[in-house]
Design a protein around this motif. Structure first.
Motif, mmCIF file in Angstrom:
data_model
loop_
_atom_site.group_PDB
_atom_site.id
_atom_site.type_symbol
_atom_site.label_atom_id
_atom_site.label_comp_id
_atom_site.label_asym_id
_atom_site.label_seq_id
_atom_site.Cartn_x
_atom_site.Cartn_y
_atom_site.Cartn_z
ATOM 1 N N ALA A 25 -40.419 3.537 -21.943
ATOM 2 C CA ALA A 25 -40.573 3.210 -23.362
ATOM 3 C C ALA A 25 -40.846 4.466 -24.188
ATOM 4 N N ALA A 26 -41.646 5.378 -23.662
ATOM 5 C CA ALA A 26 -41.910 6.633 -24.375
ATOM 6 C C ALA A 26 -40.623 7.431 -24.553
ATOM 7 N N ALA A 27 -39.775 7.440 -23.540
ATOM 8 C CA ALA A 27 -38.490 8.136 -23.647
ATOM 9 C C ALA A 27 -37.585 7.459 -24.673
ATOM 10 N N LEU A 28 -37.611 6.136 -24.703
ATOM 11 C CA LEU A 28 -36.807 5.411 -25.694
ATOM 12 C C LEU A 28 -37.278 5.734 -27.105
ATOM 13 N N GLN A 29 -38.583 5.796 -27.299
ATOM 14 C CA GLN A 29 -39.131 6.101 -28.619
ATOM 15 C C GLN A 29 -38.790 7.523 -29.057
ATOM 16 N N ALA A 30 -38.663 8.434 -28.108
ATOM 17 C CA ALA A 30 -38.355 9.829 -28.428
ATOM 18 C C ALA A 30 -36.867 10.058 -28.674
ATOM 19 N N ALA A 31 -36.039 9.098 -28.308
ATOM 20 C CA ALA A 31 -34.593 9.251 -28.459
ATOM 21 C C ALA A 31 -34.188 9.151 -29.925
ATOM 22 N N HIS A 32 -33.059 9.748 -30.230
ATOM 23 C CA HIS A 32 -32.512 9.705 -31.591
ATOM 24 C C HIS A 32 -31.435 8.632 -31.648
ATOM 25 N N GLY A 33 -31.850 7.413 -31.933
ATOM 26 C CA GLY A 33 -30.904 6.301 -32.006
ATOM 27 C C GLY A 33 -30.841 5.527 -30.711
ATOM 28 N N PRO A 34 -30.142 4.398 -30.738
ATOM 29 C CA PRO A 34 -30.017 3.561 -29.540
ATOM 30 C C PRO A 34 -29.355 4.311 -28.389
ATOM 31 N N VAL A 35 -29.818 4.059 -27.185
ATOM 32 C CA VAL A 35 -29.339 4.769 -26.002
ATOM 33 C C VAL A 35 -28.776 3.793 -24.967
ATOM 34 N N TRP A 36 -27.964 4.326 -24.082
ATOM 35 C CA TRP A 36 -27.523 3.610 -22.898
ATOM 36 C C TRP A 36 -28.480 3.973 -21.784
ATOM 37 N N ILE A 37 -28.954 2.971 -21.060
ATOM 38 C CA ILE A 37 -29.838 3.179 -19.918
ATOM 39 C C ILE A 37 -29.026 3.045 -18.641
ATOM 40 N N VAL A 38 -29.196 3.992 -17.737
ATOM 41 C CA VAL A 38 -28.621 3.916 -16.399
ATOM 42 C C VAL A 38 -29.803 3.958 -15.443
ATOM 43 N N ALA A 39 -29.928 2.931 -14.612
ATOM 44 C CA ALA A 39 -31.100 2.847 -13.736
ATOM 45 C C ALA A 39 -30.703 2.300 -12.373
ATOM 46 N N HIS A 40 -31.560 2.610 -11.399
ATOM 47 C CA HIS A 40 -31.324 2.191 -10.015
ATOM 48 C C HIS A 40 -32.604 1.608 -9.436
ATOM 49 N N SER A 41 -32.472 0.571 -8.629
ATOM 50 C CA SER A 41 -33.557 -0.009 -7.859
ATOM 51 C C SER A 41 -34.737 -0.403 -8.748
ATOM 52 N N PHE A 42 -35.935 0.073 -8.433
ATOM 53 C CA PHE A 42 -37.114 -0.313 -9.205
ATOM 54 C C PHE A 42 -37.042 0.202 -10.637
ATOM 55 N N GLY A 43 -36.269 1.267 -10.846
ATOM 56 C CA GLY A 43 -36.075 1.774 -12.205
ATOM 57 C C GLY A 43 -35.412 0.752 -13.112
ATOM 58 N N CYS A 44 -34.614 -0.148 -12.535
ATOM 59 C CA CYS A 44 -33.995 -1.222 -13.321
ATOM 60 C C CYS A 44 -35.065 -2.124 -13.926
ATOM 61 N N LEU A 45 -36.061 -2.479 -13.116
ATOM 62 C CA LEU A 45 -37.136 -3.335 -13.602
ATOM 63 C C LEU A 45 -37.924 -2.632 -14.710
ATOM 64 N N ALA A 46 -38.234 -1.364 -14.484
ATOM 65 C CA ALA A 46 -38.980 -0.603 -15.490
ATOM 66 C C ALA A 46 -38.170 -0.456 -16.772
ATOM 67 N N ALA A 47 -36.879 -0.192 -16.635
ATOM 68 C CA ALA A 47 -36.023 -0.017 -17.807
ATOM 69 C C ALA A 47 -35.921 -1.302 -18.611
ATOM 70 N N MET A 48 -35.773 -2.435 -17.945
ATOM 71 C CA MET A 48 -35.651 -3.702 -18.658
ATOM 72 C C MET A 48 -36.971 -4.125 -19.283
ATOM 73 N N ALA A 49 -38.085 -3.811 -18.631
ATOM 74 C CA ALA A 49 -39.393 -4.098 -19.227
ATOM 75 C C ALA A 49 -39.577 -3.266 -20.493
ATOM 76 N N ALA A 50 -39.172 -2.007 -20.452
ATOM 77 C CA ALA A 50 -39.267 -1.149 -21.637
ATOM 78 C C ALA A 50 -38.311 -1.619 -22.723
ATOM 79 N N ALA A 51 -37.094 -1.995 -22.330
ATOM 80 C CA ALA A 51 -36.103 -2.471 -23.296
ATOM 81 C C ALA A 51 -36.575 -3.749 -23.988
ATOM 82 N N ALA A 52 -37.306 -4.588 -23.267
ATOM 83 C CA ALA A 52 -37.836 -5.807 -23.875
ATOM 84 C C ALA A 52 -38.855 -5.483 -24.969
#
Length: 71
Positions: A25-52
């Motif tokens: 989520a901190a990385a998403l907040q630091a990004a300039h505009g909407p981003v594409w997330i690429v994630a693997h394994s447990f990172g998928c869960l973390a990415a979707m929790a942050a995206a929510a």
């Protein structure tokens, strides 16, 4: 890709969904505009929790072999 960023976890050997999601989520907040997330394994869960938490920050996601358990 010059605009790609890798989000490293402080402890990549111990899955901790709230902590990992906060890091993403901190990385998403630091990004300039909407981003594409690429994630693997447990990172998928973390990415979707942050995206929510920050749906407007995510343009889409490519999830590879999502984990089927939280811990």
């Amino acid at each position: 890709e010059p605009h790609a960023r890798r989000v490293d976890q402080a402890d990549a050997t111990t899955p901790d969904l709230p902590r990992w999601a906060d890091t993403v989520a901190a990385a998403l907040q630091a990004a300039h505009g909407p981003v594409w997330i690429v994630a693997h394994s447990f990172g998928c869960l973390a990415a979707m929790a942050a995206a929510a938490q920050l749906p407007a920050a995510v343009a889409g996601a490519f999830l590879v072999a999502p984990a089927d358990q939280i811990g």
